[in-house]
Every structure is written in structure tokens, then in C-alpha cells.
Scaffold this motif. Structure first.
Motif, PDB file in Angstrom:
ATOM      1  N   LEU A 282       0.824  -1.202   0.000  1.00 22.47           N
ATOM      2  CA  LEU A 282       0.000   0.000   0.000  1.00 22.47           C
ATOM      3  C   LEU A 282       0.865   1.261   0.000  1.00 22.47           C
ATOM      4  O   LEU A 282       0.577   2.217  -0.727  1.00 22.47           O
ATOM      5  CB  LEU A 282      -0.936  -0.002   1.212  1.00 22.47           C
ATOM      6  CG  LEU A 282      -1.828   1.219   1.376  1.00 22.47           C
ATOM      7  CD1 LEU A 282      -2.836   1.289   0.231  1.00 22.47           C
ATOM      8  CD2 LEU A 282      -2.550   1.170   2.704  1.00 22.47           C
ATOM      9  N   MET A 283       1.931   1.269   0.811  1.00 24.80           N
ATOM     10  CA  MET A 283       2.817   2.430   0.851  1.00 24.80           C
ATOM     11  C   MET A 283       3.468   2.659  -0.508  1.00 24.80           C
ATOM     12  O   MET A 283       3.578   3.802  -0.962  1.00 24.80           O
ATOM     13  CB  MET A 283       3.889   2.249   1.930  1.00 24.80           C
ATOM     14  CG  MET A 283       3.363   2.418   3.333  1.00 24.80           C
ATOM     15  SD  MET A 283       4.536   2.033   4.643  1.00 24.80           S
ATOM     16  CE  MET A 283       6.072   2.601   4.024  1.00 24.80           C
ATOM     17  N   ASN A 284       3.909   1.583  -1.175  1.00 15.51           N
ATOM     18  CA  ASN A 284       4.515   1.733  -2.497  1.00 15.51           C
ATOM     19  C   ASN A 284       3.510   2.262  -3.509  1.00 15.51           C
ATOM     20  O   ASN A 284       3.845   3.089  -4.358  1.00 15.51           O
ATOM     21  CB  ASN A 284       5.099   0.396  -2.978  1.00 15.51           C
ATOM     22  CG  ASN A 284       6.355   0.035  -2.223  1.00 15.51           C
ATOM     23  OD1 ASN A 284       7.007   0.883  -1.636  1.00 15.51           O
ATOM     24  ND2 ASN A 284       6.689  -1.234  -2.246  1.00 15.51           N
ATOM     25  N   LYS A 285       2.267   1.805  -3.409  1.00 16.15           N
ATOM     26  CA  LYS A 285       1.223   2.278  -4.328  1.00 16.15           C
ATOM     27  C   LYS A 285       0.961   3.775  -4.098  1.00 16.15           C
ATOM     28  O   LYS A 285       0.830   4.544  -5.046  1.00 16.15           O
ATOM     29  CB  LYS A 285      -0.064   1.482  -4.111  1.00 16.15           C
ATOM     30  CG  LYS A 285      -1.131   1.762  -5.141  1.00 16.15           C
ATOM     31  CD  LYS A 285      -2.399   0.989  -4.868  1.00 16.15           C
ATOM     32  CE  LYS A 285      -2.196  -0.481  -5.175  1.00 16.15           C
ATOM     33  NZ  LYS A 285      -3.450  -1.256  -5.065  1.00 16.15           N
ATOM     34  N   LEU A 286       0.905   4.183  -2.831  1.00 15.59           N
ATOM     35  CA  LEU A 286       0.698   5.600  -2.528  1.00 15.59           C
ATOM     36  C   LEU A 286       1.880   6.442  -2.984  1.00 15.59           C
ATOM     37  O   LEU A 286       1.705   7.558  -3.476  1.00 15.59           O
ATOM     38  CB  LEU A 286       0.446   5.789  -1.035  1.00 15.59           C
ATOM     39  CG  LEU A 286      -0.868   5.237  -0.498  1.00 15.59           C
ATOM     40  CD1 LEU A 286      -0.915   5.355   1.016  1.00 15.59           C
ATOM     41  CD2 LEU A 286      -2.044   5.947  -1.131  1.00 15.59           C
ATOM     42  N   ARG A 287       3.080   5.912  -2.821  1.00 14.06           N
ATOM     43  CA  ARG A 287       4.276   6.644  -3.227  1.00 14.06           C
ATOM     44  C   ARG A 287       4.292   6.839  -4.740  1.00 14.06           C
ATOM     45  O   ARG A 287       4.641   7.897  -5.236  1.00 14.06           O
ATOM     46  CB  ARG A 287       5.527   5.887  -2.777  1.00 14.06           C
ATOM     47  CG  ARG A 287       6.802   6.668  -2.985  1.00 14.06           C
ATOM     48  CD  ARG A 287       7.994   5.954  -2.411  1.00 14.06           C
ATOM     49  NE  ARG A 287       7.849   5.858  -0.968  1.00 14.06           N
ATOM     50  CZ  ARG A 287       8.255   4.821  -0.252  1.00 14.06           C
ATOM     51  NH1 ARG A 287       8.822   3.797  -0.830  1.00 14.06           N
ATOM     52  NH2 ARG A 287       8.092   4.800   1.052  1.00 14.06           N
ATOM     53  N   ARG A 288       3.897   5.801  -5.493  1.00 12.17           N
ATOM     54  CA  ARG A 288       3.847   5.923  -6.955  1.00 12.17           C
ATOM     55  C   ARG A 288       2.780   6.922  -7.382  1.00 12.17           C
ATOM     56  O   ARG A 288       2.953   7.647  -8.359  1.00 12.17           O
ATOM     57  CB  ARG A 288       3.567   4.565  -7.588  1.00 12.17           C
ATOM     58  CG  ARG A 288       4.787   3.680  -7.689  1.00 12.17           C
ATOM     59  CD  ARG A 288       4.489   2.469  -8.551  1.00 12.17           C
ATOM     60  NE  ARG A 288       3.466   1.628  -7.964  1.00 12.17           N
ATOM     61  CZ  ARG A 288       3.683   0.519  -7.288  1.00 12.17           C
ATOM     62  NH1 ARG A 288       4.916   0.101  -7.129  1.00 12.17           N
ATOM     63  NH2 ARG A 288       2.690  -0.180  -6.787  1.00 12.17           N
ATOM     64  N   ALA A 289       1.676   6.984  -6.650  1.00  7.82           N
ATOM     65  CA  ALA A 289       0.606   7.917  -6.993  1.00  7.82           C
ATOM     66  C   ALA A 289       1.027   9.363  -6.747  1.00  7.82           C
ATOM     67  O   ALA A 289       0.597  10.267  -7.450  1.00  7.82           O
ATOM     68  CB  ALA A 289      -0.651   7.595  -6.195  1.00  7.82           C
ATOM     69  N   GLU A 290       1.885   9.584  -5.745  1.00  6.53           N
ATOM     70  CA  GLU A 290       2.321  10.940  -5.418  1.00  6.53           C
ATOM     71  C   GLU A 290       3.382  11.457  -6.376  1.00  6.53           C
ATOM     72  O   GLU A 290       3.525  12.658  -6.551  1.00  6.53           O
ATOM     73  CB  GLU A 290       2.870  10.980  -3.991  1.00  6.53           C
ATOM     74  CG  GLU A 290       1.814  10.835  -2.930  1.00  6.53           C
ATOM     75  CD  GLU A 290       2.402  10.796  -1.534  1.00  6.53           C
ATOM     76  OE1 GLU A 290       3.639  10.878  -1.400  1.00  6.53           O
ATOM     77  OE2 GLU A 290       1.636  10.695  -0.580  1.00  6.53           O
ATOM     78  N   GLU A 291       4.160  10.559  -6.982  1.00  5.65           N
ATOM     79  CA  GLU A 291       5.243  10.990  -7.856  1.00  5.65           C
ATOM     80  C   GLU A 291       4.666  11.591  -9.135  1.00  5.65           C
ATOM     81  O   GLU A 291       3.774  11.002  -9.753  1.00  5.65           O
ATOM     82  CB  GLU A 291       6.149   9.808  -8.215  1.00  5.65           C
ATOM     83  CG  GLU A 291       6.954   9.301  -7.053  1.00  5.65           C
ATOM     84  CD  GLU A 291       7.778   8.072  -7.421  1.00  5.65           C
ATOM     85  OE1 GLU A 291       7.715   7.623  -8.578  1.00  5.65           O
ATOM     86  OE2 GLU A 291       8.480   7.586  -6.538  1.00  5.65           O
ATOM     87  N   PRO A 292       5.173  12.736  -9.533  1.00 11.79           N
ATOM     88  CA  PRO A 292       4.688  13.317 -10.792  1.00 11.79           C
ATOM     89  C   PRO A 292       5.190  12.464 -11.957  1.00 11.79           C
ATOM     90  O   PRO A 292       6.250  11.857 -11.873  1.00 11.79           O
ATOM     91  CB  PRO A 292       5.319  14.711 -10.810  1.00 11.79           C
ATOM     92  CG  PRO A 292       6.508  14.609  -9.923  1.00 11.79           C
ATOM     93  CD  PRO A 292       6.174  13.566  -8.895  1.00 11.79           C
ATOM     94  N   PRO A 293       4.428  12.423 -13.026  1.00 13.27           N
ATOM     95  CA  PRO A 293       4.877  11.630 -14.173  1.00 13.27           C
ATOM     96  C   PRO A 293       6.171  12.205 -14.740  1.00 13.27           C
ATOM     97  O   PRO A 293       6.408  13.418 -14.692  1.00 13.27           O
ATOM     98  CB  PRO A 293       3.726  11.745 -15.178  1.00 13.27           C
ATOM     99  CG  PRO A 293       2.944  12.926 -14.743  1.00 13.27           C
ATOM    100  CD  PRO A 293       3.167  13.079 -13.265  1.00 13.27           C
ATOM    101  N   ALA A 294       6.999  11.325 -15.275  1.00 18.22           N
ATOM    102  CA  ALA A 294       8.276  11.763 -15.827  1.00 18.22           C
ATOM    103  C   ALA A 294       8.023  12.645 -17.046  1.00 18.22           C
ATOM    104  O   ALA A 294       7.231  12.303 -17.927  1.00 18.22           O
ATOM    105  CB  ALA A 294       9.119  10.565 -16.213  1.00 18.22           C
ATOM    106  N   VAL A 295       8.684  13.779 -17.060  1.00 16.63           N
ATOM    107  CA  VAL A 295       8.525  14.728 -18.151  1.00 16.63           C
ATOM    108  C   VAL A 295       9.560  14.394 -19.215  1.00 16.63           C
ATOM    109  O   VAL A 295      10.743  14.223 -18.917  1.00 16.63           O
ATOM    110  CB  VAL A 295       8.715  16.176 -17.646  1.00 16.63           C
ATOM    111  CG1 VAL A 295       8.596  17.173 -18.783  1.00 16.63           C
ATOM    112  CG2 VAL A 295       7.713  16.477 -16.553  1.00 16.63           C
ATOM    113  N   ALA A 296       9.118  14.278 -20.432  1.00 14.62           N
ATOM    114  CA  ALA A 296      10.042  14.009 -21.534  1.00 14.62           C
ATOM    115  C   ALA A 296      10.941  15.225 -21.714  1.00 14.62           C
ATOM    116  O   ALA A 296      10.494  16.368 -21.582  1.00 14.62           O
ATOM    117  CB  ALA A 296       9.264  13.728 -22.809  1.00 14.62           C
ATOM    118  N   PRO A 297      12.212  14.970 -22.007  1.00 11.40           N
ATOM    119  CA  PRO A 297      13.108  16.126 -22.193  1.00 11.40           C
ATOM    120  C   PRO A 297      12.661  16.965 -23.392  1.00 11.40           C
ATOM    121  O   PRO A 297      12.174  16.444 -24.394  1.00 11.40           O
ATOM    122  CB  PRO A 297      14.477  15.487 -22.440  1.00 11.40           C
ATOM    123  CG  PRO A 297      14.204  14.068 -22.806  1.00 11.40           C
ATOM    124  CD  PRO A 297      12.879  13.712 -22.205  1.00 11.40           C
ATOM    125  N   ALA A 298      12.826  18.247 -23.229  1.00  9.98           N
ATOM    126  CA  ALA A 298      12.428  19.175 -24.299  1.00  9.98           C
ATOM    127  C   ALA A 298      13.308  18.937 -25.520  1.00  9.98           C
ATOM    128  O   ALA A 298      14.486  18.618 -25.380  1.00  9.98           O
ATOM    129  CB  ALA A 298      12.556  20.613 -23.826  1.00  9.98           C
TER     130      ALA A 298
END
Length: 139
Positions: free
Chosen positions: A105-121
């Protein structure tokens, strides 16, 4: 720095305090799981296997009577206390499963809090042009 100062600095680090809190909560949680196994789960299972307290199942190793409780049998001589072992094993399995579910559950919550990886410009066109010029000058 004095030894007491170094110890104070070590003891006040976040990891040490978190570990101490985890050990205290883990000890209390272990008692709850132990009570769950001893008082709620094992009595019905013991009833299925003869109606006795499952923790009192043992095999005498020195020709003593089988109708004694485990404590009395241990006083009379050596015993193989398999019922007590099975109770503790079930206790461990339940505790490990609950801890696994908590970490999941903690890992699932941690993944939900992380912003999606932004592709390099994409590299600007003028930088690409300057790189081409540099590469052609090197040749």
C-alpha cells in the motif's frame, strides 16, 4: 567534539528516531497479532483437531503420560512441543502477510504521489546548427 556530543548528534538523526518508533510500534503490533492467533484463530483450529488447546499439543520424549498440559509435561521431562511451534509459525505468517500488505500500500501511494516523468524538451534548432558547425570544423 565530545563523545556525548557525537552520540547526541547520532541519536537525533531522523533515521535513528524513525527506527526507534518502528521498533516500538512493531512490538505493540506483534502483541496484537499474537493475541489474534492465540485467542481467535487457534481455538477453532484446535477444536478441529480434538478440542484441545493447540499450543498444548506435544509428543513426550521420555515415556510420560500424554494427558498432561504442556507446562506439566515439560516439568516431567523432554517434550516435542509441535503445537506451540505451529502456533508461532502461523503467528509469523500472519504478521509477514500484514507487513507485506502495508508495504504494498505504501509503495502504491508513493507511486501515486510521484509526478509523471517529463520528456526532455527537444533540442532547439540553433543548438543543432551550432553542433553541426562544430562537427564540420573538427573534420
Amino acid at each position: 567534539m565530545t563523545m556525548m556530543g557525537e552520540f547526541r548528534q547520532f541519536a537525533m538523526k531522523g533515521n535513528v528516531v524513525d527506527l526507534a518508533v518502528g521498533v516500538i510500534i512493531g512490538g505493540a503490533f506483534g502483541k496484537i497479532v499474537d493475541s489474534l492467533v492465540q485467542d481467535i484463530i487457534m481455538p477453532p483450529i484446535g477444536r478441529l483437531f480434538g478440542g484441545l488447546d493447540f499450543a498444548n499439543y506435544y509428543l513426550p520424549l521420555n515415556n510420560q503420560a500424554m494427558n498432561l498440559t504442556l507446562v506439566e509435561a515439560k516439568k516431567a521431562g523432554a517434550v516435542l512441543a509441535y503445537g506451540n511451534f505451529l502456533t508461532i509459525l502461523l503467528n509469523f505468517i500472519i504478521l509477514a502477510f500484514i507487513i507485506f500488505q502495508m508495504i504494498r500500500l505504501m509503495n502504491k501511494l508513493r507511486r501515486a504521489e510521484e509526478p509523471p516523468a517529463v520528456a526532455p524538451a527537444p533540442t532547439p534548432e540553433d543548438v543543432l546548427l551550432l553542433r553541426e558547425i562544430r562537427d564540420s570544423l573538427k573534420k
